[in-house]
Design a protein around this motif. Sequence first.
Motif, mmCIF file in Angstrom:
data_model
loop_
_atom_site.group_PDB
_atom_site.id
_atom_site.type_symbol
_atom_site.label_atom_id
_atom_site.label_comp_id
_atom_site.label_asym_id
_atom_site.label_seq_id
_atom_site.Cartn_x
_atom_site.Cartn_y
_atom_site.Cartn_z
ATOM 1 N N SER A 95 0.828 -1.204 0.000
ATOM 2 C CA SER A 95 0.000 0.000 0.000
ATOM 3 C C SER A 95 0.863 1.255 0.000
ATOM 4 C CB SER A 95 -0.922 0.026 1.226
ATOM 5 O OG SER A 95 -1.628 1.260 1.286
ATOM 6 N N SER A 133 -0.785 5.216 -5.491
ATOM 7 C CA SER A 133 -0.448 4.037 -6.295
ATOM 8 C C SER A 133 -0.515 4.300 -7.790
ATOM 9 C CB SER A 133 -1.370 2.864 -5.939
ATOM 10 O OG SER A 133 -2.709 3.143 -6.286
ATOM 11 N N GLU A 142 -5.086 -4.917 -5.456
ATOM 12 C CA GLU A 142 -4.382 -3.643 -5.584
ATOM 13 C C GLU A 142 -5.293 -2.493 -5.170
ATOM 14 O OE1 GLU A 142 -1.189 -3.672 -5.656
ATOM 15 O OE2 GLU A 142 -0.664 -3.765 -7.778
#
Length: 421
Positions: free
Chosen positions: A121, A208, A202
């Motif tokens: 993360s 990200s 994800e």
Amino acid sequence: MAKRILVTGLGFITCVGNSREEVSTRLRELKSGIRKVDFLGNPDLPVKVAGNPQGFSVNSSNWRNWSYPDAYSIDRSMIRSLPPQGVYAVCGVEQALADAGLEKGELKDGATGLYCASVGSPLLLHENLSAMRAAKGERGNPMGVLCSVAGTLNFNLGSWLGIRGTNCGYVSACASGAHAIGYAMDDIALGRQKRAIVVGAEEATAESLLPFSAMRALSTCPDPARASRPFDRDRDGFVGAGGATVLILEEEEFAQARGAVPYAELAGWGQGSDGYHRASPHPEGEGLAEAMKLCLAAAGMDVSEIDHVSAHATSTSAGDKAEATAIGTVFKDRLEEVSVSSPKGLTGHSLSMAGALEAAICCLMLKEGFVLGNVNLDNVDPACSHLNLPRRSEACSLSSILNNSSGFGGSNVCNVLRRCD
């Protein structure tokens, strides 16, 4: 493969649906799961779309602000050490176990392994390290490591499920999910495990995804329905997505003994690297072509036995061209017969999770009898025009599918799936 390996359960927490039925319907109807987003409260950012599962709110750095569907329950002591995608993963695992007819208690047999694909993360890593630096190292989140680093899914899911067999994670960029499947297959084929739980998950947060914008890899198209356009001449980059996909793999006799009904057989896998560039694929797709050949050899199959190729194609210019070239090299005498499509026009690109999601989609196509169409393919890139690229999803009895994945550093992984009659 020394033993037949079956897919007996699937779990989907994705932008195109949070169940097998939803995902199948949206794929058949070519309904995109990509939506408008507002990253960091900045309307001036060029990236305005992404794919996030509906019914979840996990983009806060504080788990107390998270929410998820009432159908699932996550213990407070566990959620404190989860990353955002861990919430998706827990729900996906529960769904896949129910689909396979398994109880959590059955997973403590030592014959069940856990294989996870996730980068960790970036959101929580950033938050936890920033808080530590602000306190000059005197204070920190006691769950900071467990909830943020790349092994977070293995830490949390392995203990929650009581896994006593293999517990291993894979971090090879966008090839990670396919690697998790491949090494799970090897453990079953070699008799080390009888069952494998493969998880790709994800988060789709600013932390990200926006770093890819700095690389000019993300689409700047503001229209969610048209931003992702694999193989199209006018594509301008990929659309990031988050979620989780879970596959239950079992050795054939082990599955049959408990009366499991399979979706498909995983017949073989292969990998090959480009050895070319840290971020760009080989222009001729050499590593991917080699991975496809090795995959077919491992399955004891010939190109004449493949009906469809599930392409990695992300909607980037270099990636799609390289893959189209590689497919042309491997299937040169059957290009008119073998259909090719990429789910990413509908699902976006879920990075580490992509290989798992697309293998699961292959299972749906084989089990339910349809071929996925290519959405937003208005003007085929001349470099991809030799491929048979269906525009619509259509009913079709497929016997076998070759599924491609590629990642940074020229990491290429392929697996082949066969229909179970």
